[in-house]
Design a protein around this motif. Structure first.
Motif, PDB file in Angstrom:
ATOM      1  N   ARG A  28      -3.047 -15.949  -0.735  1.00 43.32           N
ATOM      2  CA  ARG A  28      -2.835 -14.627  -0.142  1.00 43.32           C
ATOM      3  C   ARG A  28      -1.892 -13.728  -0.943  1.00 43.32           C
ATOM      4  N   ASN A  29      -1.145 -14.288  -1.898  1.00 40.46           N
ATOM      5  CA  ASN A  29      -0.196 -13.464  -2.656  1.00 40.46           C
ATOM      6  C   ASN A  29      -0.789 -12.931  -3.958  1.00 40.46           C
ATOM      7  N   VAL A  30      -2.081 -13.072  -4.114  1.00 42.84           N
ATOM      8  CA  VAL A  30      -2.784 -12.625  -5.321  1.00 42.84           C
ATOM      9  C   VAL A  30      -4.232 -12.347  -4.931  1.00 42.84           C
ATOM     10  N   ALA A  66      -4.841  -4.219  -8.518  1.00 45.90           N
ATOM     11  CA  ALA A  66      -5.847  -5.150  -8.009  1.00 45.90           C
ATOM     12  C   ALA A  66      -5.313  -6.577  -7.922  1.00 45.90           C
ATOM     13  N   GLU A  67      -4.455  -6.962  -8.833  1.00 47.27           N
ATOM     14  CA  GLU A  67      -3.999  -8.352  -8.862  1.00 47.27           C
ATOM     15  C   GLU A  67      -3.008  -8.688  -7.748  1.00 47.27           C
ATOM     16  N   HIS A  68      -2.033  -7.814  -7.511  1.00 49.36           N
ATOM     17  CA  HIS A  68      -0.989  -8.150  -6.535  1.00 49.36           C
ATOM     18  C   HIS A  68      -0.650  -7.017  -5.578  1.00 49.36           C
ATOM     19  N   GLY A  69      -1.227  -5.823  -5.774  1.00 50.77           N
ATOM     20  CA  GLY A  69      -0.937  -4.724  -4.869  1.00 50.77           C
ATOM     21  C   GLY A  69      -1.497  -4.975  -3.484  1.00 50.77           C
ATOM     22  N   PRO A  75       0.819  -1.218   0.000  1.00 51.18           N
ATOM     23  CA  PRO A  75       0.000   0.000   0.000  1.00 51.18           C
ATOM     24  C   PRO A  75       0.849   1.263   0.000  1.00 51.18           C
ATOM     25  N   THR A  76       0.280   2.314  -0.564  1.00 48.91           N
ATOM     26  CA  THR A  76       0.934   3.608  -0.636  1.00 48.91           C
ATOM     27  C   THR A  76      -0.056   4.669  -0.171  1.00 48.91           C
ATOM     28  N   SER A  77       0.314   5.922  -0.315  1.00 44.65           N
ATOM     29  CA  SER A  77      -0.562   6.988   0.153  1.00 44.65           C
ATOM     30  C   SER A  77      -1.606   7.356  -0.902  1.00 44.65           C
ATOM     31  N   HIS A  78      -2.681   7.958  -0.433  1.00 44.66           N
ATOM     32  CA  HIS A  78      -3.717   8.453  -1.338  1.00 44.66           C
ATOM     33  C   HIS A  78      -3.128   9.454  -2.325  1.00 44.66           C
ATOM     34  N   ALA A  79      -2.262  10.345  -1.848  1.00 49.89           N
ATOM     35  CA  ALA A  79      -1.659  11.363  -2.712  1.00 49.89           C
ATOM     36  C   ALA A  79      -0.810  10.723  -3.806  1.00 49.89           C
ATOM     37  N   ALA A 129     -10.509  -2.879  -3.776  1.00 50.18           N
ATOM     38  CA  ALA A 129      -9.113  -3.276  -3.990  1.00 50.18           C
ATOM     39  C   ALA A 129      -8.188  -2.067  -3.960  1.00 50.18           C
ATOM     40  N   LEU A 130      -8.623  -0.970  -4.569  1.00 50.60           N
ATOM     41  CA  LEU A 130      -7.812   0.245  -4.577  1.00 50.60           C
ATOM     42  C   LEU A 130      -7.704   0.842  -3.174  1.00 50.60           C
ATOM     43  N   ARG A 131      -8.768   0.736  -2.390  1.00 46.57           N
ATOM     44  CA  ARG A 131      -8.709   1.255  -1.021  1.00 46.57           C
ATOM     45  C   ARG A 131      -7.692   0.458  -0.185  1.00 46.57           C
ATOM     46  N   GLU A 132      -7.626  -0.846  -0.398  1.00 52.62           N
ATOM     47  CA  GLU A 132      -6.626  -1.651   0.285  1.00 52.62           C
ATOM     48  C   GLU A 132      -5.216  -1.200  -0.066  1.00 52.62           C
ATOM     49  N   ALA A 133      -5.051  -0.760  -1.319  1.00 49.95           N
ATOM     50  CA  ALA A 133      -3.730  -0.352  -1.810  1.00 49.95           C
ATOM     51  C   ALA A 133      -3.388   1.085  -1.458  1.00 49.95           C
TER      52      ALA A 133
END
Length: 314
Positions: A243-245, A230-233, A129-133, A305-309
């Motif tokens: 768990r790795n995908v 979505a696939e691996h982030g 995961p990274t920041s929203h910005a 998925a994007l929120r998780e990342a």
């Protein structure tokens, strides 16, 4: 490279892995047909809305062509290997400046070493995961064409540097394949430009620029990034195939604009990589029937998925 064999027996796998030439023809025809319909829609009702819709739909189908080349890389598009490679190369890969052989070599390495230090895709997924910005900046670069222009420029420069150097071409192939790029641009560029020319001949002189090159530089880059995230982030860096995908559930709108040809069933694809994309929903249901749903990393939507990342409220 086939962890699903630990959970599915031969009798269950065999029908899932059955390939259909008719389905292969239908998928390729559907992808190009959708592109043609998007252009025709604008031709019939030319206005800003149909223009933007055409760019978005065509960009998503350029991803669709990449996904169908991915199918061919696993020999899952057609039963016949020669037909599989011919269609995967010239009707799916070359039109989007990709190269089947380079992609196949890189992608099988990804399957062999998923989310480990030897995974060539780890450079993409380890950022999350990274920041929203940070995600906002990435998406802005994609949608404004900066990502696409930067990558295309790099591809052109590298093609000049690699001209005639077979060893350097082989060394660079993996880096290009990560984003569906041909290491030798000049083999694919004529096909890419021929598609743009055909669109211009079908309508006005600028149609090829607007409906092939513009989607390629913008929406295609955007949905390609979403697919990668979505696939691996923000998944485990481990050898656990559950768990790795991530598998991301997708409704009709998401399948049209972001996730063509069942690409969202990525956990199932990693379980048994030679299963054709259209049988992945059946595998998903089978794994759930076996009570494995609790172990599977899934997201209820691409937004989730994007929120998780990292795509959370700033």
């Amino acid at each position: 490279m086939t962890p699903g064999k630990a959970y599915l027996n031969t009798e269950e796998i065999r029908p899932l892995a059955e390939r259909s030439d008719l389905m292969g023809v239908w998928l390729v025809a559907h992808c190009w047909g959708t592109i043609a319909l998007a252009v025709a829609l604008f031709g019939l009702w030319s206005n800003p809305l149909t223009f933007v819709l055409a760019v978005i739909v065509i960009g998503s189908r350029q991803l669709g062509l990449a996904i169908l080349m991915h199918e061919a890389a696993h020999n899952a598009l057609f039963r016949n290997r020669r037909l599989n490679d011919l269609v995967g190369e010239w009707l799916c890969g070359r039109p989007i400046l990709a190269e089947l052989a380079a992609y196949r070599h890189y992608h099988l390495t990804h399957h062999r070493f998923t989310q480990t230090d030897k995974d060539p895709d780890l450079v993409l997924s380890s950022k999350f995961p990274t920041s929203h910005a940070s995600m906002k900046r990435k998406f802005a670069r994609d949608l404004t064409g900066r990502t696409g222009i930067k990558q295309l420029t790099g591809q052109i420069l590298m093609s000049f540097r690699l001209a005639g150097d077979d060893e350097a071409i082989k060394a660079a192939a993996s880096d290009f394949a990560q984003s569906f790029k041909a290491p030798q641009l000049w083999k694919s560029l004529p096909v890419f430009l021929a598609v743009a020319l055909a669109m211009s001949l079908a309508g006005d002189w600028w149609w090829g620029l607007a409906f092939w090159i513009l989607p390629y530089l913008t929406w295609f880059q955007f949905v390609l990034r979403i697919r990668n995230i979505a696939e691996h982030g923000a998944t485990e860096q481990s050898e656990d195939p559950f768990r790795n995908v991530r598998t991301t559930l997708a409704g009709p709108i998401a399948r049209l604009l972001v996730a063509p040809y069942w690409v969202n069933y990525h956990l199932e694809h990693h379980m048994i990589m030679h299963v054709p994309c259209y049988n992945l929903p059946r595998m998903h249901a089978l794994l759930l029937d076996k009570g494995l749903g609790g172990r599977m990393k899934t997201a209820p939507s691409y937004g989730a998925a994007l929120r998780e990342a990292g795509w959370r409220s700033a």
